[in-house]
Design a protein around this motif. Structure first.
Motif, short mmCIF file in Angstrom:
data_model
loop_
_atom_site.label_atom_id
_atom_site.label_comp_id
_atom_site.label_asym_id
_atom_site.label_seq_id
_atom_site.Cartn_x
_atom_site.Cartn_y
_atom_site.Cartn_z
N PHE A 180 0.82 -1.21 0.00
CA PHE A 180 0.00 0.00 0.00
C PHE A 180 0.86 1.26 0.00
O PHE A 180 0.48 2.27 -0.60
CB PHE A 180 -0.96 0.00 1.20
CG PHE A 180 -1.99 -1.09 1.13
CD1 PHE A 180 -2.61 -1.46 -0.05
CD2 PHE A 180 -2.33 -1.78 2.29
CE1 PHE A 180 -3.56 -2.46 -0.10
CE2 PHE A 180 -3.29 -2.81 2.25
CZ PHE A 180 -3.89 -3.14 1.06
N VAL A 181 2.02 1.23 0.65
CA VAL A 181 2.89 2.39 0.69
C VAL A 181 3.67 2.55 -0.62
O VAL A 181 3.75 3.64 -1.18
CB VAL A 181 3.87 2.31 1.90
CG1 VAL A 181 4.96 3.36 1.81
CG2 VAL A 181 3.09 2.43 3.20
N GLY A 184 0.65 1.54 -3.83
CA GLY A 184 -0.56 2.35 -3.68
C GLY A 184 -1.74 1.47 -3.35
O GLY A 184 -1.71 0.25 -3.48
N VAL A 185 -2.81 2.10 -2.91
CA VAL A 185 -4.02 1.38 -2.54
C VAL A 185 -4.84 1.17 -3.80
O VAL A 185 -5.52 2.07 -4.27
CB VAL A 185 -4.82 2.14 -1.45
CG1 VAL A 185 -6.07 1.40 -1.08
CG2 VAL A 185 -3.95 2.38 -0.23
N THR A 186 -4.72 -0.05 -4.34
CA THR A 186 -5.47 -0.42 -5.54
C THR A 186 -6.10 -1.79 -5.33
O THR A 186 -5.65 -2.57 -4.50
CB THR A 186 -4.55 -0.50 -6.78
OG1 THR A 186 -3.61 -1.54 -6.57
CG2 THR A 186 -3.82 0.81 -7.02
#
Length: 187
Positions: A180-181, A184-186
């Protein structure tokens, strides 16, 4: 030892501890050896609805970790360790089913990690993740084998559960949080 008292065989007294731990240790070692010896394929079956294998693993591991937090809180409530909280009658059921669901969410992730990627020790984050993964499943086996045993001390299940929770938290930190870092939040 006084007259009339039977001599205690310490090997027999430690057997209830050793059998689940031995089985868990064998599972952890077997997974580690397989992950290291099996040539990674680079591909494993993915679940529909995710953009890729890493996204699938990040979200399923996040779901398993959230359920592990439910496990921790329900265990603390059942053991009376949450001040001012009386565990409702359904807490045991919640604890069992959240554990089952967390385990089921972890299986496709572990399969992908072992089959597609293998155990790697060249990058520190990945090495820690590989070791925590094998440790998690070993502790899980030890805890499941300890559940039906009535001859174990009361601290056994909380310690094994705490180790499983800690391993899963470490797995989440070294995989999902990293994903997530960095990515990314996908979905």
């Amino acid at each position: 030892m006084t007259a009339g008292q039977p001599e205690t065989d310490h090997r027999t007294a430690s057997a209830p501890y050793l059998l689940p731990l031995l089985a868990g240790g064998l599972v952890a070692v077997a997974l580690g050896v397989y992950g290291r010896a099996h040539p990674p394929t680079g591909y494993a079956v993915g679940l529909a609805g995710f953009s890729g294998a890493l996204a699938m693993k990040a979200w399923l591991t996040t779901g398993a970790f959230v359920l592990a937090v439910v496990q921790l809180l329900s265990a603390l409530a059942m053991y009376g360790r949450l001040p001012g909280v009386t565990a409702p009658s359904w807490t045991g059921t919640l604890h069992r089913w959240s554990g089952r669901a967390a385990f089921l969410l972890s299986v496709p992730v572990a399969f992908h990690c072992l089959y597609a990627l293998g155990a790697r020790f060249d990058v520190p984050r990945v090495m820690v993740h590989s070791l925590l993964g094998t440790f998690f499943y070993g502790v899980f086996v030890a805890k499941m084998l300890s559940l039906p045993r009535r001859d174990l001390p009361g601290w056994t299940l909380p310690v094994l559960g705490g180790l499983a929770f800690s391993a899963l938290a470490g797995l989440w930190l070294t995989s999902s949080l990293w994903f997530f870092v960095v990515i990314g939040v996908t979905l």
